[in-house]
Design an enzyme around this catalytic site. Structure first.
Site, PDB file in Angstrom:
ATOM      1  N   GLU A  41      46.655  25.284  45.578  1.00 35.48           N
ATOM      2  CA  GLU A  41      45.769  26.429  45.373  1.00 35.48           C
ATOM      3  C   GLU A  41      44.448  25.941  44.779  1.00 35.48           C
ATOM      4  O   GLU A  41      44.413  25.005  43.985  1.00 35.48           O
ATOM      5  CB  GLU A  41      46.430  27.416  44.406  1.00 35.48           C
ATOM      6  CG  GLU A  41      45.581  28.646  44.111  1.00 35.48           C
ATOM      7  CD  GLU A  41      46.202  29.585  43.093  1.00 35.48           C
ATOM      8  OE1 GLU A  41      45.923  30.787  43.150  1.00 35.48           O
ATOM      9  OE2 GLU A  41      46.979  29.105  42.229  1.00 35.48           O
ATOM     10  N   LYS A 113      45.542  35.615  49.248  1.00 38.42           N
ATOM     11  CA  LYS A 113      46.560  35.830  48.216  1.00 38.42           C
ATOM     12  C   LYS A 113      46.718  37.318  47.928  1.00 38.42           C
ATOM     13  O   LYS A 113      45.741  38.028  47.680  1.00 38.42           O
ATOM     14  CB  LYS A 113      46.158  35.076  46.953  1.00 38.42           C
ATOM     15  CG  LYS A 113      47.166  35.102  45.828  1.00 38.42           C
ATOM     16  CD  LYS A 113      46.652  34.250  44.676  1.00 38.42           C
ATOM     17  CE  LYS A 113      47.616  34.199  43.522  1.00 38.42           C
ATOM     18  NZ  LYS A 113      47.064  33.377  42.409  1.00 38.42           N
ATOM     19  N   CYS A 154      50.842  30.607  44.927  1.00 35.65           N
ATOM     20  CA  CYS A 154      51.066  30.607  43.485  1.00 35.65           C
ATOM     21  C   CYS A 154      51.812  31.849  42.969  1.00 35.65           C
ATOM     22  O   CYS A 154      53.016  31.961  43.154  1.00 35.65           O
ATOM     23  CB  CYS A 154      49.736  30.422  42.769  1.00 35.65           C
ATOM     24  SG  CYS A 154      49.888  29.836  41.054  1.00 35.65           S
TER      25      CYS A 154
END
Length: 271
Positions: A41, A113, A154
Site C-alpha cells: 500500500e 480502497k 490494508c
C-alpha cells in the site's frame, strides 16, 4: 507452479526515489524468475503531512511512480501489482488506488480502497484516512499469471463481506498490500491474513511497508504469503526493504477446495 515476488518497502516522501526502488524491484523479480511482482500500500508516497503530500499527488496520467512501474513491467516482461498509490481524482479528491499492470505495461485493473482507516489507537496514534481519501465501492478481480486475483488494501482485511465476495468470485489469489501500524500488526496481522486465506481457500499475498519512514511513522512489515490451508509460506520480517519469492501452485488450491469445500457449502444467511 507460477513464481510471484513480494517487495517489502520503506516508502518515503519523494515519489521519484520510490519509483526508482520499484523499477529496481521489477528487475529483481525478473531475475528471480517471477511472473508477477506485488508491492505494498502507498508504494509511491507515504507522508502523513498532507499539506506537503499534496504537492506530490498527481492524476494517473501524471503520476511518476505509475509511469515507472508500467515502463519496468514492459521492459522486463513482468506483471506488476502496485499495492496502491495516492491518486488525484478528477473531482479534486484523492483515491487510495491499486493497479494491476500486465507484461506489456498496460493497466488491466484498478481498485480503490473501500474501507477507510479512521481510528484512535491506545498507543496515541490517530488516523483519519477519510479526511483526505474517497472510498471505493466496487469489488475487483482480474485474470493474471498467478490466476484470478482479487484486490483489497490494508484495513479492508478487517471486513469479511469483501472477502465473502472475493470467495464467491473463486479467486485463486487475494492481494492485501498494507502499511500496518506496529501495534495493530503485532496484535492482528498474521491472524487476519491466515483467516482470509482459509475463508477463500486461496493464496493471500500481502506486501507490506516496514520500518521507520521519512514522515516519522513506523510500520509493521512482515510481508506474507499464505497458502489456501492457512500455512505461512513466506514471512519477510519486520525490518528491511527487500524482494522475496513464493511459488503459487494451482493444484494446492484444488486440493484444499476438494478436502474442505467451504465455498461450495456456503449458504446465504438472511439478516
Amino acid at each position: 507452479m507460477i513464481r510471484a515476488a513480494l517487495f517489502q518497502m520503506t516508502t518515503g516522501i519523494d515519489p521519484h526515489v520510490n519509483a526508482e526502488a520499484i523499477a529496481a524491484a521489477v528487475t529483481k523479480a525478473r531475475e528471480g524468475g517471477a511472473a508477477m511482482l506485488f508491492t505494498p500500500e502507498m508504494s509511491g508516497l507515504l507522508d502523513r503531512d498532507r499539506a506537503r503530500a499534496r504537492a506530490s499527488i498527481r492524476s494517473e496520467q501524471d503520476d511518476v511512480v505509475l509511469a515507472a512501474a508500467r515502463d519496468a513491467a514492459r521492459r522486463h516482461g513482468v506483471w506488476v501489482h502496485l499495492g496502491s498509490l495516492a491518486i488525484a481524482r478528477e473531482d479534486g479528491k484523492w483515491a487510495n488506488r491499486a493497479f494491476v499492470i500486465d507484461d506489456a505495461g498496460e493497466i488491466r485493473a484498478r481498485y480503490d480502497k473501500i474501507h477507510m482507516f479512521d481510528v484512535n489507537l491506545a498507543s496515541g496514534e490517530t488516523w483519519r484516512e477519510s479526511s483526505a481519501y474517497t472510498p471505493g465501492d466496487a469489488v475487483v478481480t482480474v485474470e493474471t499469471p498467478v490466476g484470478r486475483l482479487g484486490l483489497a488494501i490494508c484495513y479492508d482485511v478487517r471486513f469479511p463481506a469483501l472477502f465473502e465476495a472475493l470467495g464467491r468470485a473463486r479467486c485463486d489469489v487475494i492481494a492485501i498490500p498494507a502499511a500496518f501500524t506496529v501495534p495493530t500488526g503485532k496484535a492482528h496481522w498474521h491472524l487476519l491474513q491466515r483467516a482470509r486465506a482459509v475463508e477463500a481457500s486461496a493464496y493471500v499475498l500481502s506486501a507490506a511497508q516496514c520500518g521507520t519512514h521519512d514522515d516519522g511513522r513506523e510500520t509493521y512489515g512482515h510481508s506474507l504469503a499464505v497458502d489456501p490451508w492457512g500455512d505461512v509460506l513466506l514471512d519477510m520480517g519486520g525490518e528491511g526493504a527487500n524482494v522475496a519469492f513464493v511459488d503459487i501452485d494451482a493444484e494446492r488450491i484444488a486440493q484444499v477446495r476438494a478436502q474442505l469445500p467451504s465455498l461450495a457449502n456456503r449458504r446465504v444467511i438472511a439478516g
